[in-house]
Design a protein around this motif. Structure first.
Motif, PDB file in Angstrom:
ATOM      1  N   LYS A   1      44.559 -37.555 -37.904  1.00  0.00           N
ATOM      2  CA  LYS A   1      44.477 -37.912 -39.325  1.00  0.00           C
ATOM      3  C   LYS A   1      43.051 -38.307 -39.690  1.00  0.00           C
ATOM      4  O   LYS A   1      42.512 -37.879 -40.729  1.00  0.00           O
ATOM      5  CB  LYS A   1      45.438 -39.061 -39.628  1.00  0.00           C
ATOM      6  CG  LYS A   1      45.354 -39.566 -41.061  1.00  0.00           C
ATOM      7  CD  LYS A   1      46.213 -40.798 -41.284  1.00  0.00           C
ATOM      8  CE  LYS A   1      45.619 -42.032 -40.633  1.00  0.00           C
ATOM      9  NZ  LYS A   1      46.310 -43.270 -41.068  1.00  0.00           N
TER      10      LYS A   1
ATOM     11  N   ARG B   1      53.718 -33.448 -40.856  1.00  0.00           N
ATOM     12  CA  ARG B   1      52.563 -33.524 -39.978  1.00  0.00           C
ATOM     13  C   ARG B   1      53.071 -33.375 -38.542  1.00  0.00           C
ATOM     14  O   ARG B   1      54.193 -33.807 -38.221  1.00  0.00           O
ATOM     15  CB  ARG B   1      51.809 -34.861 -40.121  1.00  0.00           C
ATOM     16  CG  ARG B   1      51.160 -35.079 -41.482  1.00  0.00           C
ATOM     17  CD  ARG B   1      50.071 -34.064 -41.765  1.00  0.00           C
ATOM     18  NE  ARG B   1      49.378 -34.296 -43.023  1.00  0.00           N
ATOM     19  CZ  ARG B   1      49.749 -33.778 -44.192  1.00  0.00           C
ATOM     20  NH1 ARG B   1      50.833 -33.017 -44.262  1.00  0.00           N
ATOM     21  NH2 ARG B   1      49.034 -34.004 -45.275  1.00  0.00           N
TER      22      ARG B   1
ATOM     23  N   GLY C   1      47.551 -35.511 -48.011  1.00  0.00           N
ATOM     24  CA  GLY C   1      47.592 -36.485 -46.929  1.00  0.00           C
ATOM     25  C   GLY C   1      47.872 -37.891 -47.433  1.00  0.00           C
ATOM     26  O   GLY C   1      48.594 -38.663 -46.789  1.00  0.00           O
TER      27      GLY C   1
ATOM     28  N   PHE D   1      41.637 -29.674 -44.311  1.00  0.00           N
ATOM     29  CA  PHE D   1      41.524 -30.526 -45.497  1.00  0.00           C
ATOM     30  C   PHE D   1      40.078 -30.607 -45.989  1.00  0.00           C
ATOM     31  O   PHE D   1      39.490 -31.690 -46.073  1.00  0.00           O
ATOM     32  CB  PHE D   1      42.081 -31.911 -45.179  1.00  0.00           C
ATOM     33  CG  PHE D   1      43.508 -31.867 -44.700  1.00  0.00           C
ATOM     34  CD1 PHE D   1      44.538 -31.597 -45.580  1.00  0.00           C
ATOM     35  CD2 PHE D   1      43.805 -32.074 -43.365  1.00  0.00           C
ATOM     36  CE1 PHE D   1      45.862 -31.535 -45.138  1.00  0.00           C
ATOM     37  CE2 PHE D   1      45.115 -32.035 -42.909  1.00  0.00           C
ATOM     38  CZ  PHE D   1      46.141 -31.754 -43.804  1.00  0.00           C
TER      39      PHE D   1
ATOM     40  N   SER E   1      48.143 -26.678 -46.857  1.00  0.00           N
ATOM     41  CA  SER E   1      48.192 -27.834 -47.740  1.00  0.00           C
ATOM     42  C   SER E   1      48.916 -27.531 -49.044  1.00  0.00           C
ATOM     43  O   SER E   1      49.021 -28.384 -49.918  1.00  0.00           O
ATOM     44  CB  SER E   1      46.765 -28.311 -48.050  1.00  0.00           C
ATOM     45  OG  SER E   1      45.959 -27.231 -48.479  1.00  0.00           O
TER      46      SER E   1
ATOM     47  N   ASP F   1      42.388 -36.125 -43.097  1.00  0.00           N
ATOM     48  CA  ASP F   1      43.683 -35.919 -43.733  1.00  0.00           C
ATOM     49  C   ASP F   1      44.023 -37.060 -44.680  1.00  0.00           C
ATOM     50  O   ASP F   1      44.626 -36.858 -45.743  1.00  0.00           O
ATOM     51  CB  ASP F   1      44.751 -35.780 -42.631  1.00  0.00           C
ATOM     52  CG  ASP F   1      46.106 -35.363 -43.168  1.00  0.00           C
ATOM     53  OD1 ASP F   1      46.241 -35.193 -44.381  1.00  0.00           O
ATOM     54  OD2 ASP F   1      47.037 -35.213 -42.361  1.00  0.00           O
TER      55      ASP F   1
ATOM     56  N   ALA G   1      50.069 -29.289 -40.215  1.00  0.00           N
ATOM     57  CA  ALA G   1      50.503 -29.964 -41.433  1.00  0.00           C
ATOM     58  C   ALA G   1      51.135 -28.957 -42.376  1.00  0.00           C
ATOM     59  O   ALA G   1      50.826 -27.763 -42.331  1.00  0.00           O
ATOM     60  CB  ALA G   1      49.316 -30.636 -42.124  1.00  0.00           C
TER      61      ALA G   1
END
Length: 463
Positions: free
Chosen positions: A445, A389, A456, A71, A52, A450, A383
């Motif tokens: 997602k 993604r 995201g 996440f 991330s 996300d 990601a």
């Protein structure tokens, strides 16, 4: 009651999945990793889900130690919330003596929860391998010692505040950490099982190690893959990132071979230090009752697709080595099932007979260890920051890029094109495949939260 097995957990930095001789690389020399492969089970389709943030090792290691998906942190894993149960924390409760040496990139609080002892601890991401700033174990958990340091005294006077007790001059990080692990094992005289966490900085750049290992590799003899490119076909925010300027443009075969030779030398040097740790286990009579886990935090491009770093979701950067060896683990076997590196946590719990914490999102790999026909997952999610993604099933891989005006979709047939060079997106006959993978992307997602992560939110607003 039988004594629980000891645990030796070895993690490297930037080591790609295809860098172990016993698993098919004929250029690299890894005799000690080869021995672990022969004595254990190798998951050759092990992945990390990406990152991330630019230093993808930080969220990667947070996932490993919590068994959670990508996440789950507001600060990308720089700190780990107290309600996230840690692997070392569980092992401490089960009577393990926990000791760590080397790199820890997830804050001092989580380190203190995980380990009751340690030595030569590096609380950062990267540094000069020959002058590592390290901390002694602090039972208070404060780790508040700071030293002044000028990183570039020839051109500036800016002072960097280093989080350390001292700098160890002239000793390579792999030797420093390996010797610390050996010394601790030699002095270990308790009946309690131990959890030794050995975190090498190698083969992360700067790619430097003793000459005897550099001289093992002739750059002209290095085999190069077919997916080398002078530059990536489009810029997705990474063109001038730190990792990408380690080599000039265009990326030529000569440049890549030089870097690969240095990269392999770093791996061989690390392998040599790991061999000393294994020899100590044998000499102390602890080898037969020790489970060894070997993994890396992520891979790296090193010229593939015109990239040099790991801030992408091609297989060279998200696939990693993952090996289990020791009591209860099949010897010299390969598993092709899709797994994540954060599956290590519940797998170790099963191997030592400990209840898996309810907070984990990972899967124990015990079913696959017992039966090579077991498939743990039929697809995976990836990601990178707020730019990329992706997802893949057993045959196809979809990668979506959204950055400024860049709106690129890639679709690869992993059977026919494992090096990911032929983009099938938009070609006749692949519309249904693309639609199915995009639907899966949207499901992931939601499942991974996300859309609630800051990165995201940016990506999906551009999608």
């Amino acid at each position: 009651m039988d004594k629980k097995p000891n645990l030796l957990f070895v993690i490297t930095d930037d080591q790609r999945f295809d860098t172990i001789a016993a698993l098919g690389n004929k250029d690299v020399k890894t005799p000690n990793l080869d021995e672990i492969v022969r004595n254990g089970t190798s998951f050759v389709q092990a992945h990390m889900p990406g990152g991330s943030t630019h230093p993808v090792c930080m969220p990667s290691r947070a996932m490993i130690h919590t068994g959670k998906t990508l996440f789950r942190w507001e600060d990308h894993g720089e700190t780990i919330p107290k309600d996230h149960v840690l692997l070392g924390e569980v092992l401490r409760r089960e009577g393990y003596r926990t000791f760590a040496v080397g790199k820890w990139h997830n804050g001092t609080e989580s380190f203190t929860r995980s380990f009751e002892d340690g030595g030569n601890i590096f609380f950062s991401g990267m540094w000069d391998h020959w002058n590592v700033p390290v901390c002694d174990y602090d039972p208070t958990g404060a780790y508040d010692n700071v030293k002044n340091f000028i990183s570039n005294p020839f051109y500036e006077s800016a002072v960097t505040r280093l989080h350390c007790d001292r700098i160890v001059p002239g000793k390579h990080s792999s030797e420093l950490f390996g010797e610390t692990a050996v010394k601790w094992l030699e002095s270990y005289d308790r009946e309690d099982p131990f959890f030794l966490y050995l975190a090498f900085m190698a083969p992360h750049d700067p790619k430097s190690c003793p000459d005897e290992f550099i001289e093992m590799y002739d750059p002209d003899s290095i085999h190069l893959p077919d997916n080398l490119a002078e530059a990536h076909p489009f810029n997705f925010s990474m063109q001038y990132h730190r990792d990408e300027v380690l080599a000039p443009y265009p990326r030529t075969p000569e440049i890549v071979r030089k870097h690969m030779a240095e990269y392999y030398a770093m791996i061989s040097h690390m392998d040599h230090q790991l061999g000393k740790v294994i020899d100590t286990l044998k000499r102390k009579g602890k080898y037969e009752n020790t489970i060894i886990v070997f993994v890396s935090d992520h891979g790296i491009a090193m010229g593939q697709h015109g990239l040099f770093g790991k801030q992408n979701t091609y297989d060279h950067s998200i696939r990693i080595p993952l090996i289990f060896a020791g009591p209860g683990i099949p010897k010299n076997e390969i598993r092709n099932t899709y797994v994540y590196h954060f599956d290590i946590f519940p797998t170790l719990c099963d191997l030592i007979g400990v209840q898996i914490p309810a907070s984990l999102e990972a899967k124990s790999l015990m079913p696959a260890l017992k039966d090579d026909k077991v498939q743990m997952r039929d697809s995976l999610y990836f990601a990178y920051a707020d730019v990329i993604r992706g997802t893949k099933d057993r045959r196809y891989k979809l990668i979506e890029y959204r950055w400024k005006d860049v709106r690129v979709t890639q679709l690869f047939d992993l059977y026919e094109d494992p090096q990911e060079t032929n983009n099938l997106f938009g070609k006749p006959g692949y519309q249904n495949v693309t639609s199915q993978l995009r639907e899966r992307l949207l499901r992931y997602k939601q499942e991974w939260n996300d859309d609630r992560d800051e990165t995201g939110k940016v990506f999906w607003s551009n999608y």
